[in-house]
Each structure stands twice: as C-alpha cells, then as structure tokens.
Design a protein around this motif. Structure first.
Motif, short mmCIF file in Angstrom:
data_model
loop_
_atom_site.label_atom_id
_atom_site.label_comp_id
_atom_site.label_asym_id
_atom_site.label_seq_id
_atom_site.Cartn_x
_atom_site.Cartn_y
_atom_site.Cartn_z
N GLU A 1 30.04 -28.27 -85.62
CA GLU A 1 30.85 -27.05 -85.57
C GLU A 1 31.53 -26.91 -84.21
OE1 GLU A 1 32.72 -24.49 -87.46
OE2 GLU A 1 31.24 -25.73 -88.49
N GLU A 2 30.74 -27.10 -83.16
CA GLU A 2 31.29 -27.00 -81.80
C GLU A 2 32.36 -28.07 -81.57
OE1 GLU A 2 27.81 -25.35 -78.87
OE2 GLU A 2 27.48 -27.28 -79.80
N ALA A 3 32.09 -29.26 -82.04
CA ALA A 3 33.04 -30.36 -81.84
C ALA A 3 34.37 -30.04 -82.54
CB ALA A 3 32.46 -31.66 -82.37
N GLU B 1 37.82 -35.92 -87.71
CA GLU B 1 39.09 -35.63 -88.39
C GLU B 1 38.99 -35.92 -89.88
OE1 GLU B 1 42.18 -36.01 -84.63
OE2 GLU B 1 41.98 -37.71 -86.02
N GLY B 2 38.10 -36.85 -90.24
CA GLY B 2 37.88 -37.17 -91.64
C GLY B 2 36.90 -36.20 -92.28
N ASP B 3 36.50 -35.19 -91.52
CA ASP B 3 35.62 -34.15 -92.05
C ASP B 3 34.27 -34.72 -92.51
OD1 ASP B 3 35.27 -31.52 -92.28
OD2 ASP B 3 36.47 -31.23 -94.10
N ASP B 4 33.79 -35.69 -91.79
CA ASP B 4 32.54 -36.36 -92.16
C ASP B 4 31.49 -36.06 -91.08
OD1 ASP B 4 30.46 -38.03 -92.80
OD2 ASP B 4 31.75 -39.73 -93.31
N GLU B 5 30.69 -35.03 -91.34
CA GLU B 5 29.74 -34.56 -90.32
C GLU B 5 28.72 -35.64 -89.95
OE1 GLU B 5 27.87 -30.84 -91.19
OE2 GLU B 5 26.58 -30.93 -89.43
N ALA B 6 28.12 -36.28 -90.96
CA ALA B 6 27.09 -37.29 -90.68
C ALA B 6 27.66 -38.43 -89.85
CB ALA B 6 26.52 -37.82 -91.99
N ALA B 7 28.86 -38.87 -90.21
CA ALA B 7 29.48 -39.97 -89.48
C ALA B 7 29.81 -39.54 -88.05
CB ALA B 7 30.75 -40.43 -90.20
N PHE B 8 30.26 -38.30 -87.90
CA PHE B 8 30.58 -37.81 -86.56
C PHE B 8 29.34 -37.81 -85.68
CE2 PHE B 8 30.22 -34.33 -83.56
CZ PHE B 8 31.20 -34.70 -82.65
N LEU B 9 28.25 -37.22 -86.19
CA LEU B 9 27.04 -37.10 -85.38
C LEU B 9 26.54 -38.49 -84.98
CD1 LEU B 9 25.21 -34.15 -87.20
CD2 LEU B 9 26.39 -34.10 -84.99
N LYS B 10 26.65 -39.43 -85.90
CA LYS B 10 26.20 -40.79 -85.62
C LYS B 10 27.08 -41.44 -84.55
CE LYS B 10 24.95 -44.93 -88.13
NZ LYS B 10 25.48 -45.77 -89.20
N ALA B 11 28.38 -41.30 -84.72
CA ALA B 11 29.32 -41.92 -83.77
C ALA B 11 29.19 -41.28 -82.38
CB ALA B 11 30.75 -41.77 -84.28
N PHE B 12 29.01 -39.96 -82.37
CA PHE B 12 28.91 -39.26 -81.09
C PHE B 12 27.62 -39.66 -80.37
CE2 PHE B 12 27.89 -35.30 -78.64
CZ PHE B 12 28.84 -35.51 -77.65
N GLN B 13 26.53 -39.76 -81.11
CA GLN B 13 25.27 -40.18 -80.50
C GLN B 13 25.39 -41.61 -79.95
OE1 GLN B 13 22.56 -38.56 -79.44
NE2 GLN B 13 23.79 -36.82 -80.11
N ALA B 14 26.09 -42.46 -80.69
CA ALA B 14 26.28 -43.84 -80.23
C ALA B 14 27.01 -43.86 -78.89
CB ALA B 14 27.05 -44.64 -81.27
N ALA C 1 34.29 -41.45 -83.04
CA ALA C 1 33.79 -40.07 -83.17
C ALA C 1 34.91 -39.14 -83.64
CB ALA C 1 33.22 -39.59 -81.84
N VAL C 2 36.09 -39.31 -83.03
CA VAL C 2 37.23 -38.47 -83.41
C VAL C 2 37.63 -38.71 -84.86
CG1 VAL C 2 39.65 -37.95 -82.97
CG2 VAL C 2 38.10 -38.31 -81.07
N ALA C 3 37.67 -39.98 -85.24
CA ALA C 3 38.07 -40.33 -86.61
C ALA C 3 37.13 -39.67 -87.61
CB ALA C 3 38.08 -41.84 -86.79
N ALA C 4 35.83 -39.71 -87.30
CA ALA C 4 34.84 -39.11 -88.20
C ALA C 4 35.05 -37.60 -88.31
CB ALA C 4 33.43 -39.43 -87.71
#
Lengths: 92, 252
Positions: A78-80, A33-46, A28-31
C-alpha cells in the motif's frame, strides 16, 4: 556508490554493481505497476537483501550523501503504491 | 536509477534540499544547520515518548482485561455451582470476548514495541551524525577560508539532512501506527467498563448491549464447550457433595 535503506542506514557498494541494482529495482516497479502484490514484495525484498549482502555499512558518524535511497525494508504494498502515485512517503 | 529507488530518491532529496535551504544568508547556514539538527533530535525524543505513552495505555488495558478474564471465569464457576447455567453462560461469553480482545491488544503492543525500537535506533544514528557534524564544522572552519568552508560544511550538512529525512519518515510511520491504535484503545475502554458483573446476584433478566453483541458474534460453540468442561470439572472436583444441585436440575 552509497545506498541508504531508510530506517536502517547507509551501505557502500561497488559501482560495478549498479546494473544489478537497477535490474532488481525495475523488477519491483514492474510488479507494482502490474498490480501484483506478492511479486512486488518478493522483488523488493530481493533488492533490500542484495544491498545488505553486498554493501559495507557506513559508520554512524560518516557524513556522506547517498546516491540511492531505498524505502524502508518493511514498506507495505500500500505504501509503495502511494509512492508511485506521487504522494510520497514523507509529507512536506 | 530510474525505477522505484530513482523516484524515491528524487522525492526524498527534494525534501532534504527544502530542509537545508531555510537559511537565506549563506554565512548563517552553518549555525542554522546545527540548531536545526538539535531541534530535530528533540522532536524524535518527543516522538518516542508518544509511542511509549500509547504503548503503556494499551498495556494497562491488557492488564485490566486479564483481570476481567480471571474474574469472569470465577463468576461462571460460581454461577454454575449455584445452578444458574444461564448466568454462567453469559459470563463465559464475556470472557471469550475479553480473550479475543486481549489477543488483539497483545499484537498491537508488540507492534508499538517494534516502532519504539526503530525510532530509538534512528535517534542514535542521528545523534552520532549530529555530533560528527559539530566536530567537522569546527575543523573545517579552522582549516579553510570562508568560501571553501561554506562548500564543505554544506556537504556535511547534506549528510545530516538525509539522516533527518530518514528519521522523519520513521516518525511519520510510527505516529500513523500509534494513531490507529489510540482510536482502537477508546473502543476497548468501553468494553472494559461493561466487562465483569459487579455483583452476579444482582443481574436482572434483561440483556445489555454487550450481551446482544455477543450473540451476534456467534461465539456460542466455544462458550458451550467451555461450559461443558466447567461442568465436568465441577462434577469431578466436588463429587457427591454437590448432588443436590444435580438432582434439582433433573440430571442436566
């Protein structure tokens, strides 16, 4: 160990799962930091779903300190990002 | 954990410690904690009431807008029946604007509903923890000497403190959402004020602000479609009885 999902409650999770949680958390952090919103949301939900599936909810009247606190399941990108820039979700 | 949860946990725990460190005399901590918990519960209740108030305001606006939609529809039909197509078009343009606003209001109301539910759930969890703390505190006091009791009760207080931090975050997010919607609500009220025509026959040739805004919004094609539909309905419904109007307009 005990994991709290903010806004949802606490879960008891076997200590042996710490590595899995760590991997999901880092993804989630990597996503983010990589400025990848879709990847972040997916990783965080996982990460959140992993806790919900493996964890046993604590009763409301159990007074235990959590080992890990996770942001609310509906945390926006945004919050993250605010969280990462150090402002934090909870104001003083 | 070093990742997001690690950082997040550190931030929240620092806040919890701050919350619990307020009592300087350790012997006062026990009672202070409980008082602080009760105070916190009161704040959550106030927060829920705020969300409910904001939601009610939006619901009232939605009701008014719904009435406006019906009224403007009627006015458009009346205008059309009287052969005043421009007036009918104007009424339909306003109706279209009101409908768009209504959709947006409905989703905001649903959002506040969701926030209210989350806060209510949080309040229930905190209440259960506060009650558990009160019971546990008495048991510990009875079973241990003062120093030991202090340690054990501090542990229990941390558990409640965490729940308070949790509720604090839920409150903060709910208030942010409520504030955004309050700001929008003011804008909607202005629209309502200019919503329907008090008396359609009194409407002069000049355009007001709303009319100009409508032109800019480019809702023309939707309005024209509806106007055409309304004309067809009027034609089908009244048959030969409205022949004069059609003749008067040269087969428009």
């Amino acid at each position: 160990m005990i994991v709290r999902i903010m806004g949802e409650g606490q879960y008891r999770i076997d200590d042996s799962d710490r590595e899995n949680l760590n991997a999901l958390d880092n993804a989630a952090v990597a996503a983010a930091e990589g400025d990848d919103e879709a990847a972040f949301l997916k990783a965080f939900q996982a990460l959140i779903e992993h806790v919900r599936e493996l964890g046993t909810p604590l009763a409301d009247d159990e007074l235990e300190e959590s080992d890990v606190l996770l942001p609310p399941a509906d945390t926006t990108y945004e919050e993250a990002r605010h969280e990462f820039t150090g402002e934090g979700l909870i104001p003083d | 954990m070093a990742g997001m949860s690690g950082r997040f946990s550190t931030v929240i725990k620092a806040k919890i410690n701050k919350l619990l460190d307020k009592a300087e005399d350790p012997s006062e901590t026990l009672d202070y904690s409980y008082q602080a918990q009760l105070q916190n519960l009161q704040n959550v209740k106030k927060g829920i009431a705020d969300v409910v108030t904001a939601k009610k305001r939006l619901q009232m606006q939605a009701e008014k807008l719904e009435q406006n939609v019906v009224k403007l529809d009627t006015q458009a039909r009346q205008a059309l029946a009287a052969g005043k197509e421009d007036l009918a078009r104007m009424a339909l343009e306003r109706k279209s604007l009101a409908q768009t606003e209504l959709q947006s209001l409905d989703s905001q109301i649903a959002e506040l509903e969701d926030q209210q539910q989350k806060l209510t759930d949080s309040e229930q969890r905190l209440r259960a923890k506060v009650e558990a703390f009160r019971t546990k505190k008495e048991v510990i006091k009875a079973q241990y000497n003062a120093a030991e009791a202090q340690v054990r009760i501090s542990e229990a207080a941390t558990g409640v403190g965490e729940e308070m931090a949790d509720v604090g975050l839920a409150m903060q997010r709910a208030m942010d959402k409520t504030e955004q919607m309050r700001a929008r609500a003011g804008a909607v009220e202005e629209l309502e004020a200019a919503g329907t025509f008090d008396d359609i026959t009194q409407l002069g040739p000049g355009e007001d602000d709303i009319d100009r805004q409508l032109r800019e919004l480019g809702q023309t094609s939707q309005v024209e479609d509806e106007l055409a539909r309304m004309k067809a309905e009027l034609g089908a419904g009244e048959g030969g009885a409205r022949g004069e109007l059609d003749e008067g307009k040269g087969g428009a």
